[in-house]
Design a protein around this motif. Structure first.
Motif: not given
Length: 386
Positions: A98-115, A266-271
């Motif tokens: 499910l590579k789309s999960v990683a791509r989705t997380a990459e898009k969401i994390v910057p949004v969450m950081a700004i929020a 979660f994205t840190s786990i992937l990194a």
């Protein structure tokens, strides 16, 4: 400031001595530049082992624990259940299902950081009158004069420095040798450009994001209640930030933190998996695919164990692994710092000449033959007339 410097040096060196992998993606990092520049494969291998222990085992357990604690505090989800879900999702991504999960997380994390930043700023301005007292509390506590210290001023300073350095290092990873593994994969025209970007990352991680958390906690009533009602006890981990958010924003604050941490961790786990895989490839080379396959199972097991482990045990393990990594890498970059400085001078010289994007030519190095020729093809670029 020390973090800015170490991050620049290690990331610049990773760029200079990177190589193109058979899949077309660059590989590099401390293990690679230690072997190539210093000629010490044994030290490069030692660093690779320490990184795999730290990122493949310790840090994944810490991230899983943070997610589990957040989900438990916000929604009452049992820690073991969060661990299972995280492991399943991570398994889908690292096995390529499910590579789309990683791509989705990459898009969401910057949004969450700004929020997260916007929420912290709102809390700051909503409690502006209390900010001077908050800053005073921080400074006094750092020098053993805060209300939580009592008479043990010397011990308090030691504890503040010890925990501050360890957690600061965990937040920005400067000097540890982890970020160079990612920095080496970037495609840039000059190594110093990537080094400067990584240095700016230290500022964002520690000075901006971590200070946001400090503002949220210290401007809430949670800290004062903790001192007055339970002076001998402490709230650990993400629970403290959640309680502070609830104090400011009600139930929404707890949910917001839980969701933000879910994506961040979660994205840190992937990194972490990515960093570890690069170093497994370095160690095993011919048998890299089999080794990475075994490691995938181990990393998912650590995610499960971390979700139910005691927080103190997880952090002690992580601190030990960080220390081993940092000691090895800092020793190496201390010896190679002049190389990074010469690369920076070359970059600044070209910028002064009006070149918008300086180009790197390995000929400026003392031993240019150590650099792969196909990595840095040099093309002439005339200075821009300003």
């Amino acid at each position: 400031l020390l973090g800015f410097a170490t991050s620049f040096i290690e990331s610049t060196l990773a760029q200079v001595y990177k190589h193109r992998h058979e899949d077309g993606v660059f590989r590099g990092g401390p293990a690679f530049y230690i072997e190539r520049c210093l000629g010490w494969r044994w030290l490069g291998s030692l660093f690779a082992v320490f990184l795999i222990i730290a990122y493949g085992l310790a840090f994944n357990a810490a991230q899983s624990n943070t997610i589990a604690q957040g989900m438990n505090g916000a929604f009452g989800v049992p820690n073991w259940m969060s661990g299972v879900v995280i492991a399943v999702l991570a398994g889908f991504v690292i096995y390529g299902g499910l590579k789309s999960v990683a791509r989705t997380a990459e898009k969401i994390v910057p949004v969450m950081a700004i929020a997260y930043l916007l929420v912290a700023l709102w809390i700051l301005f909503a409690n502006l009158s209390a900010v001077p007292d908050m800053l005073s509390l921080i400074v006094m506590s750092a020098f053993g004069l805060g209300p939580a210290v009592g008479g043990a001023a010397g011990y308090a300073i030691k504890a503040a420095m010890e925990n501050g350095i360890k957690r600061g290092l965990f937040s920005n990873e400067a000097g540890m040798g982890s970020t160079p593994n990612a920095a080496a994969q970037a495609t840039v025209k000059h190594p110093a450009a990537q080094g400067l970007v990584q240095s700016f990352g230290v500022f964002v991680d520690t000075i901006v994001i971590c200070s946001c958390t400090a503002v949220v906690i210290l401007l809430s009533g949670v800290y004062e209640r903790l001192l007055s009602e339970s002076p001998g006890e402490s709230i650990e981990g993400i629970q403290l930030t959640q309680d502070a958010m609830v104090d400011h924003l009600g139930g929404f604050g707890e949910i917001f933190i839980a969701i933000a941490i879910l994506f961040f961790a979660f994205t840190s786990i992937l990194a972490n998996f990515s960093f570890s895989s690069v170093n497994i490839e370095y160690l095993f080379r011919r048998h890299a695919k089999k080794a990475v396959g075994v490691f995938k199972i181990i990393i998912l097991a650590m995610v499960l164990l971390g979700s139910v482990a005691e927080l103190s045990v997880v952090w002690d393990f992580a601190d030990l692994a960080m220390g081993l990594m940092a000691t090895t890498n800092l020793f190496a970059i201390l010896l190679m710092a002049p190389i990074a400085v010469s690369v920076l001078k070359d970059y600044e010289r070209q910028r002064r000449q009006g070149i918008e994007e300086p180009l790197f030519d390995p000929v400026i190095l003392k031993n240019p033959e150590l650099v792969d020729e196909d990595v840095w093809p040099v093309k002439e670029e005339k200075p821009v007339d300003r």
